[in-house]
Design a protein around this motif. Structure first.
Motif, PDB file in Angstrom:
ATOM      1  N   VAL B 106       0.850  -1.186   0.000  1.00 65.32           N
ATOM      2  CA  VAL B 106       0.000   0.000   0.000  1.00 65.32           C
ATOM      3  C   VAL B 106       0.888   1.239   0.000  1.00 65.32           C
ATOM      4  N   GLY B 107       0.824   1.987  -1.101  1.00 65.90           N
ATOM      5  CA  GLY B 107       1.654   3.171  -1.261  1.00 65.90           C
ATOM      6  C   GLY B 107       0.806   4.428  -1.185  1.00 65.90           C
ATOM      7  N   PHE B 108       1.056   5.234  -0.178  1.00 66.85           N
ATOM      8  CA  PHE B 108       0.296   6.474  -0.002  1.00 66.85           C
ATOM      9  C   PHE B 108       0.971   7.636  -0.736  1.00 66.85           C
ATOM     10  N   MET B 109       0.189   8.716  -0.909  1.00 68.78           N
ATOM     11  CA  MET B 109       0.691   9.980  -1.444  1.00 68.78           C
ATOM     12  C   MET B 109       1.086   9.844  -2.913  1.00 68.78           C
ATOM     13  N   PRO B 110       0.102   9.622  -3.780  1.00 66.22           N
ATOM     14  CA  PRO B 110       0.407   9.340  -5.192  1.00 66.22           C
ATOM     15  C   PRO B 110       0.790  10.593  -5.964  1.00 66.22           C
ATOM     16  N   GLY B 111       1.600  10.380  -6.978  1.00 67.40           N
ATOM     17  CA  GLY B 111       1.897  11.421  -7.952  1.00 67.40           C
ATOM     18  C   GLY B 111       2.376  12.704  -7.312  1.00 67.40           C
ATOM     19  N   ILE B 112       1.824  13.812  -7.807  1.00 68.49           N
ATOM     20  CA  ILE B 112       2.248  15.111  -7.292  1.00 68.49           C
ATOM     21  C   ILE B 112       1.259  15.632  -6.256  1.00 68.49           C
ATOM     22  N   SER B 113       0.572  14.712  -5.583  1.00 74.41           N
ATOM     23  CA  SER B 113      -0.264  15.134  -4.454  1.00 74.41           C
ATOM     24  C   SER B 113       0.607  15.546  -3.279  1.00 74.41           C
ATOM     25  N   SER B 114       1.889  15.164  -3.322  1.00 76.95           N
ATOM     26  CA  SER B 114       2.838  15.635  -2.319  1.00 76.95           C
ATOM     27  C   SER B 114       3.592  16.838  -2.865  1.00 76.95           C
ATOM     28  N   PRO B 115       3.634  17.943  -2.121  1.00 79.58           N
ATOM     29  CA  PRO B 115       4.481  19.061  -2.541  1.00 79.58           C
ATOM     30  C   PRO B 115       5.932  18.865  -2.101  1.00 79.58           C
ATOM     31  N   GLY B 116       6.284  17.648  -1.698  1.00 76.71           N
ATOM     32  CA  GLY B 116       7.587  17.391  -1.096  1.00 76.71           C
ATOM     33  C   GLY B 116       8.732  17.165  -2.065  1.00 76.71           C
ATOM     34  N   GLY B 117       8.484  17.364  -3.353  1.00 78.24           N
ATOM     35  CA  GLY B 117       9.571  17.219  -4.308  1.00 78.24           C
ATOM     36  C   GLY B 117       9.710  15.806  -4.847  1.00 78.24           C
ATOM     37  N   MET B 200      -6.804  10.168  -8.263  1.00 75.92           N
ATOM     38  CA  MET B 200      -7.136  11.570  -7.991  1.00 75.92           C
ATOM     39  C   MET B 200      -7.566  12.325  -9.230  1.00 75.92           C
ATOM     40  N   MET B 201      -7.406  11.757 -10.416  1.00 79.04           N
ATOM     41  CA  MET B 201      -7.827  12.458 -11.624  1.00 79.04           C
ATOM     42  C   MET B 201      -9.289  12.231 -11.961  1.00 79.04           C
ATOM     43  N   LEU B 202      -9.974  11.397 -11.184  1.00 84.41           N
ATOM     44  CA  LEU B 202     -11.397  11.212 -11.470  1.00 84.41           C
ATOM     45  C   LEU B 202     -12.168  12.506 -11.204  1.00 84.41           C
ATOM     46  N   VAL B 245     -10.296   9.707 -27.668  1.00 87.44           N
ATOM     47  CA  VAL B 245     -10.084   9.032 -26.381  1.00 87.44           C
ATOM     48  C   VAL B 245      -9.081   9.845 -25.565  1.00 87.44           C
ATOM     49  N   LEU B 246      -9.416  10.068 -24.292  1.00 91.62           N
ATOM     50  CA  LEU B 246      -8.519  10.765 -23.370  1.00 91.62           C
ATOM     51  C   LEU B 246      -8.263   9.878 -22.158  1.00 91.62           C
ATOM     52  N   THR B 247      -7.055  10.002 -21.619  1.00 91.47           N
ATOM     53  CA  THR B 247      -6.774   9.357 -20.335  1.00 91.47           C
ATOM     54  C   THR B 247      -6.254  10.416 -19.377  1.00 91.47           C
ATOM     55  N   ALA B 248      -6.516  10.230 -18.099  1.00 92.19           N
ATOM     56  CA  ALA B 248      -6.069  11.205 -17.097  1.00 92.19           C
ATOM     57  C   ALA B 248      -5.554  10.461 -15.880  1.00 92.19           C
ATOM     58  N   GLU B 249      -4.280  10.710 -15.554  1.00 92.47           N
ATOM     59  CA  GLU B 249      -3.664  10.020 -14.422  1.00 92.47           C
ATOM     60  C   GLU B 249      -2.701  10.965 -13.702  1.00 92.47           C
ATOM     61  N   ASN B 250      -2.634  10.813 -12.424  1.00 90.79           N
ATOM     62  CA  ASN B 250      -1.724  11.597 -11.567  1.00 90.79           C
ATOM     63  C   ASN B 250      -0.389  10.858 -11.526  1.00 90.79           C
TER      64      ASN B 250
END
Lengths: 279, 334
Positions: B106-117, B200-202, B245-250
């Motif tokens: 289980v990996g938390f904090m996906p993509g750029i939801s973290s401002p931590g760099g 998070m892109m939903l 067709v479009l895809t959206a992912e963080n």
């Protein structure tokens, strides 16, 4: 898949009459297994033969767990298992051949072990997890893990060492095959890993240094490790050429070339020693 | 479904794991020094004897979890997505995936939801896990799904990677929503653009569809909570019924949802223009807030609207997307 068993599976049985003789028999079988290819992991069998023989003496068949962290060492375990009747001669002949379950570098498909893998440095974590499960479930079994000194360069080994000591996994006993051999040369020319015993002690383990080719000393230390109250590391000082005088002095301990003439000499030397022991 | 701004809840996953553990004594919980952040302080309090501190040692944590799974336990392993996938990749492959063991990573904090760099931004975790043979990859979107996901994945054969937002979790779906691992869910119907979104892109995908609907553009928004194995039939069916067709992912557009959809379209001969929304061969950077990064790297509602507008070749500038104001405790996509 192999028809052979896992050593810890209930119902698995074997006996060892003479551990010294088993160590010599491991060497002889390993020579034949490698000779079929002309090269291979013979050095690992030569350095670990007494440790593997001692494990087959001390581990309780059908109960205690065996982890082989460096998958290249499976050759010694396969040789021992064949010697005590757990692997057939025909199956052993397939070692490292196309389609055989006895891959030369141990993997998930390999028989005998509770864990073995060719990606080095991972076995101690597995051994700690197995021992932790046994404690969670109240199972009174031991876990023995063979690791190599070269693996001590991998950070994961020390992550696992800290974890096992913190968890006080006293059912876990490690054999460190300190043969001073890795692919690029002698370990001490690549990375200074000494003082090995002091490292294990500082990580919360009880270290025991001993001659890894003294099979009775290794057996006694394995048996005695049960009562330490914390995990024990047996640092077995060994050589990748031990017990085979015909090897050239410059033989590469990680991957020994064994052309037919040398193989014949090795078979003759080890066969004579076995017969001498019998006489 | 609810409308933004969405209400949020705290620790829906953490509560769900405790509930699962009440019924299943084979469930164990491991944490890599991020116990509260991964919501499993709840598990530690409820089942201290089944909670294992692995410390800051991810390689060992995966190896221990693999051995526990080998013994019949079902270990749930918790850390941030970056540390769950990059550091112990070899351990995941050799100790977990090759033996097909039921370790739940289980990996938390996906993509750029973290401002931590970049060190803390898991922009490649889906790609890394998707290429591991036999790995199930889950990227859910809301709190209701988080409450259901533990039960949903506990008996999946082999390993699972579960990607979870950290902190306040929006409630997007109504109470009647049921998370199904075997299907992507068509949430809106439209014949102009098919828009596949995960995690998070939903939320921005739904918001963009509403903006476009106001301009007569029909968008079929498809929620894709499971990127592998992908519901290929739904991808083919919805794509074939739309013009683009479009895809959206963080996440990076390489290796994740966008790549998975592209593979399905190409292999099935579904010839539709494809646009992938996500990070484009770049790292992000440390910042003050995640919304700033979502805007800068093209993960905003406006970005989705513009992407659809341009893909459809519509004239003039794309309409502007209004952002719903979110009060404390609420969530709106930027």
């Amino acid at each position: 898949m192999s028809s052979a068993v896992r050593l810890s599976d209930p119902g698995t049985r074997w006996e060892v009459a003479d551990p010294q003789r088993l160590a010599t028999a491991i060497r002889l079988r390993a020579v034949r297994m490698v000779a079929a290819h002309g090269f291979g992991y013979l050095g690992q069998a030569l350095s670990s033969a007494e440790q593997v023989a001692a494990l087959f003496c001390v581990a309780r068949p059908g109960a205690d767990r065996i982890v082989c962290s460096p998958g290249h060492y499976v050759i010694a375990f396969y040789a021992a298992a064949a010697e005590v009747g757990l692997i057939s001669e025909q199956e052993l002949d397939g070692y490292g051949q196309d389609g055989s379950a006895l891959e030369a570098i141990g993997t998930e498909r390999s028989p005998l072990f509770d864990y073995v893998a060719g990606s080095l440095g991972q076995g101690l974590s597995a051994a700690a997890g197995l021992a932790l499960s046994d404690r969670l479930r109240g199972r009174q079994v031991r876990t023995f893990a063979l690791i190599s000194d070269g693996e001590l360069e991998e950070g994961q080994v020390w992550e696992a060492a800290m974890f096992a000591a913190h968890q006080r996994l006293s059912a876990l006993t490690v054999l460190v095959d300190a043969n001073n051999s890795q692919v690029d040369g002698p370990v001490d020319t690549i990375t200074t890993i000494e003082p090995v015993a002091a490292k294990w002690a500082s990580f919360g383990w009880e270290p025991v240094e001993l001659d890894g080719h003294d099979v009775h000393a290794v057996s006694a230390a394995l048996a005695g490790a049960r009562d330490a109250g914390r995990p024990v590391a047996l640092i077995c000082r060994t050589s990748t050429a031990h017990g085979l005088g015909c090897l050239p002095p410059d033989a590469d301990g990680h991957f020994i070339k064994l052309p037919p003439e040398l193989a014949a000499a090795a078979v003759a030397e080890l066969t004579a020693r076995l017969e001498h022991a019998r006489a | 479904m609810h409308e933004p701004p969405y209400q949020t809840v705290l620790k829906p996953y953490g509560h769900a794991l405790v509930e699962l553990a009440r019924r299943r004594d084979d469930v164990l919980c491991l944490s890599g020094d991020l116990t509260r952040q991964c919501e499993v302080d709840l598990f530690q309090a409820a089942f201290p004897e089944r909670f294992i501190h692995a410390g800051m040692a991810e390689a060992n944590m995966i190896g221990v979890a693999a051995a526990l799974a080998r013994c019949g336990h079902v270990p749930f392993v918790h850390t941030f997505g970056v540390f769950a996938t990059r550091r112990p990749l070899d351990q995941i492959i050799n100790a977990v995936a090759y033996p097909r063991l039921p370790v739940r990573i289980v990996g938390f904090m996906p993509g750029i939801s973290s401002p931590g760099g970049p060190s803390h931004q898991a922009i490649d975790d889906v790609a890394l896990m998707r290429c591991v043979p036999g790995m199930t990859v889950v990227d859910i979107a809301d709190a209701g799904q988080a409450r259901q996901v533990c039960e949903a994945i506990v008996d999946v054969p082999g390993p699972v990677y579960l990607r979870l937002k950290r902190g306040e979790i929006p409630v997007i779906f109504g109470n009647d929503h049921r998370l199904a691992l075997d299907r992507a869910e068509v949430l809106t119907s439209g014949a102009d653009a098919a828009l596949f979104a995960s995690g998070m892109m939903l939320a921005p995908a739904l918001a963009a569809a509403e903006v476009l609907a106001g301009h007569g553009i029909g968008v079929s928004v498809v929620s894709v909570p499971v990127i592998k194995p992908l519901d290929e039939a739904t991808v083919r069916r919805v794509s074939a019924a739309c013009k683009v067709v479009l895809t959206a992912e963080n996440h990076l557009i390489t290796g994740g949802l966008g790549s998975a959809v592209a593979e399905v379209l190409a292999e099935s001969g579904t010839a539709r223009p494809l646009r992938r929304i996500g990070l484009r061969d770049t790292f992000a950077e440390g910042a003050g807030t995640a919304p700033y990064l979502f805007g800068k790297y093209g993960l905003s509602t406006q970005s989705v609207v513009e992407c659809a507008w341009n893909a459809l070749g519509l004239p003039g500038p794309a309409p502007a997307a209004a952002v719903a104001d979110a009060r404390p405790g609420e969530y709106s996509p930027v």
